[in-house]
Design a protein around this motif. Structure first.
Motif: not given
Length: 215
Positions: A71-73, A78-81
């Protein structure tokens, strides 16, 4: 608390603070008039209000910040390092008990005040949350800190009385503490005034220091 648990705590408190409710989790804020009080940075202690208006300290962290969604917000997407961590149920329970024993958090809001008044000394309550792959059926626990009363009594019997450092009672048994404090205050004030006067006189009499004086 081990270094490993402490590191997990910092990570999961940081992950839990991005929330509408109790957003002081994981932040550093000093108490000020009209605010909720101090928060301790990085350990997930935050403040909230009970239904009867009391301000309580809570432990607000995530059990894990691993997530399969993106979720972008969300800070934990998951993709946030970012560092990831997971507390076991035992680690979370031990952490809650340890914080409660140190009076870092209060858990009296979990049960009605009428029941709290009937709790015996040493009893405490808490609540935990589960995650997708580690369900917890009993989320609220009620336990008791077991005290070795015989050992505590033996330790107390070995206590030595605190010596009297200063006795403010005169020969008649009257309490002279206020009089003594006032006398000490006046003496200190007079000594400071004398010190200031002597320094001013010294500066005025020294050609090298006279420039420090105004007027």
């Amino acid at each position: 608390m081990t270094d490993t648990v402490l590191e997990k705590l910092k990570i999961l408190a940081e992950s839990a603070k991005y929330d509408v409710s109790c957003s002081s989790s994981g932040t550093v804020r000093r108490n000020a008039a009209g605010t909720l009080g101090n928060t301790v940075g990085g350990v997930g202690i935050c403040h909230s209000f009970t239904s009867d208006g009391r301000c309580v300290s809570l432990l607000k962290i995530m059990l894990t910040n691993h997530c399969i969604f993106d979720c972008a917000y969300c800070i934990n997407r998951r993709s946030n390092d970012r560092p990831r961590a997971t507390l076991s149920v035992k680690e979370l329970v031990d952490l809650t008990i340890e914080f409660y024993r140190r009076n870092y958090i209060g858990m009296d809001s979990l049960i009605p005040a009428s029941k709290i008044s009937n709790l015996t000394q040493g009893m405490f309550v808490g609540a935990v949350s589960d995650n997708f792959d580690e369900r917890i059926e009993q989320k609220i626990f009620h336990a008791e800190i077991v005290i070795d009363t015989a050992k505590v009594s033996a330790e107390m019997e070995a206590y030595r009385p605190i010596p009297v450092i200063a006795d403010f009672r005169n020969a008649s048994g009257d309490d002279t503490m206020k009089t003594s404090i006032d006398a000490n205050y006046r003496q200190i004030k007079q000594e400071i005034l004398s010190l200031v006067d002597s320094e001013i006189a010294r500066i005025k009499s020294d050609p090298k220091l006279q420039g420090l004086m105004k007027g």
